[in-house]
Enzyme design. Structure first.
Site: not given
Length: 399
Positions: A86, A107-109
């Site tokens: 994400t 860096t985000s998921s």
């Protein structure tokens, strides 16, 4: 014309199928966590995401939304046992005209559900326990804990304000209102403590002393230890008194993104001059740095190092192992037969450290990472083999 599926009905069916899959593999073991998986709508937390493709070359991700692929396909993908990305490189994605992305750094998921539920099961919670989550991410795991424990017992910390805002919106849509904190997850959230459990959904190079201090004696901390080269594994620690905690590596697989505050320096370090350092032969080549078993030892022996390979002017491959914190280095080049030449210098002989660790490990019978444990005190954190009195390696200082 293809009929648009009913989202609520389709999603509920997919959640039950996902729960069956996770239970069938032994990851989802308790009725309470199964009820949470069947109740929490993961699709609300991944309305827009990227999935990795199998295209050759640079790693490439392709965008997925209901508008791009259709409602049915979007829901199917939202309930697969996959990690859904994400955010890349700490920046928000431009969804006005989404395109495939290559060569970026996630860096985000939303972590693959099998890992999420395995960690939640390993957290060993009981009703009404207070839990601190480090790394809210999309908010999906936060929602699972809210369903299981009650939102009033869940505190979650997210360092990225944009990520935190999206998670808050999704949680609110689903009717959950935990305590959400935007800040440094390594500092914890003292205002909600003490906690019975702490769970981290990011990798850390060491266990922050703040987490230990904010956990009541007898409480548990569950986190993935990792370094700048690789993950060491999932550790579960029991907190004692006076800032001490101790536990073991309980699984090898988890490899969460490292906490941004502990990420590696952008620079790998200075390349040594061709005549710098001392040279000898070694039976160990660079392959051991990336192998699962010896790579674990390499991460312990050289906690601040990273490596890469590039050809010299004559085409001979050189593998550089560099420690940017103190300029120590080791350079590996092929020699005759199965041997290699290593040239090393700086305040620490990196390859000597690795060979000593490998010798210790081989003497002990080449044990798996799950035979290692960790002791945390206010002054030192150590990974040890089989018992705290056995061979040990010091983890990097907290910074």
């Amino acid at each position: 014309m293809t009929a648009v599926p009913d989202i609520d009905t389709t999603a509920a069916d997919l959640r039950h199928k996902l729960a069956d899959q996770l239970a069938g593999h032994g990851w989802l073991r308790s009725p309470q966590w199964r009820a949470a998986v069947e109740a929490v709508p993961r699709h609300e937390f991944v309305r827009r995401f990227y999935r990795e493709t199998d295209a050759p070359g640079l790693t490439t991700w392709t965008p997925v939304t209901a508008d791009l692929v259709g409602v049915g396909e979007w829901l199917q993908q939202a309930y697969t046992d996959d990690t859904l990305i994400t955010q890349f490189d700490g920046r928000e994605i431009d969804w006005s005209e989404p395109k495939p992305i290559s060569g970026a750094h996630p860096t985000s998921s939303s972590t693959l559900p099998s890992l999420v539920v395995r960690m939640l099961e390993d957290l060993q919670v009981h009703d009404a326990m207070a839990v601190l989550e480090i790394g809210t991410g999309t908010g999906y795991s936060t929602a699972l804990m809210c369903h299981r424990l009650g939102a009033q017992n869940v505190t979650s910390v997210e360092t990225d304000p944009d990520v935190a805002d999206r998670a808050r919106e999704a949680l609110n849509r689903c009717g959950y209102s935990p305590r959400l904190v935007i800040g440094d997850g390594l500092a914890g959230a003292p205002e909600g403590g003490p906690y019975d459990r702490v769970i981290a959904t990011c990798g850390v190079r060491n266990i922050p002393q703040t987490w230990v201090e904010q956990t009541r004696p007898g409480g548990l901390i569950l986190a993935t230890l990792r370094g700048w080269m690789r993950s060491l594994g999932l550790v579960r620690l029991t907190v004692g008194h006076d800032g001490h905690a101790e536990g073991r590596i309980i699984a090898e697989e988890p490899s969460f993104m490292i906490a941004r505050q502990q990420d590696a320096p952008e620079s790998l370090g200075m390349l040594p001059a061709p005549d710098e350092g001392s040279t000898r032969t070694t039976p160990h080549g660079p392959d051991l740095l990336s192998m699962s078993d010896s790579g674990f030892l390499a991460q312990l022996a050289m906690p601040n190092a990273r490596f890469f390979t590039m050809p010299a002017d004559n085409g001979t491959p050189h593998t550089y192992v560099l420690d940017a914190t103190n300029n120590a280095f080791a350079v590996l080049t092929p020699a005759d037969g199965n041997e290699w030449t290593v040239r090393q210098g700086g305040p620490i002989a990196l390859w000597d450290e690795l060979e000593r660790s490998l010798a210790t490990w081989h003497t002990a019978g080449s044990p798996a990472p799950t035979e290692f444990g960790i002791t945390v005190t206010p002054t030192r954190q150590a990974i040890w083999l089989r018992s705290p009195e056995g061979p040990s390696w010091t983890l990097p200082d907290q910074t």
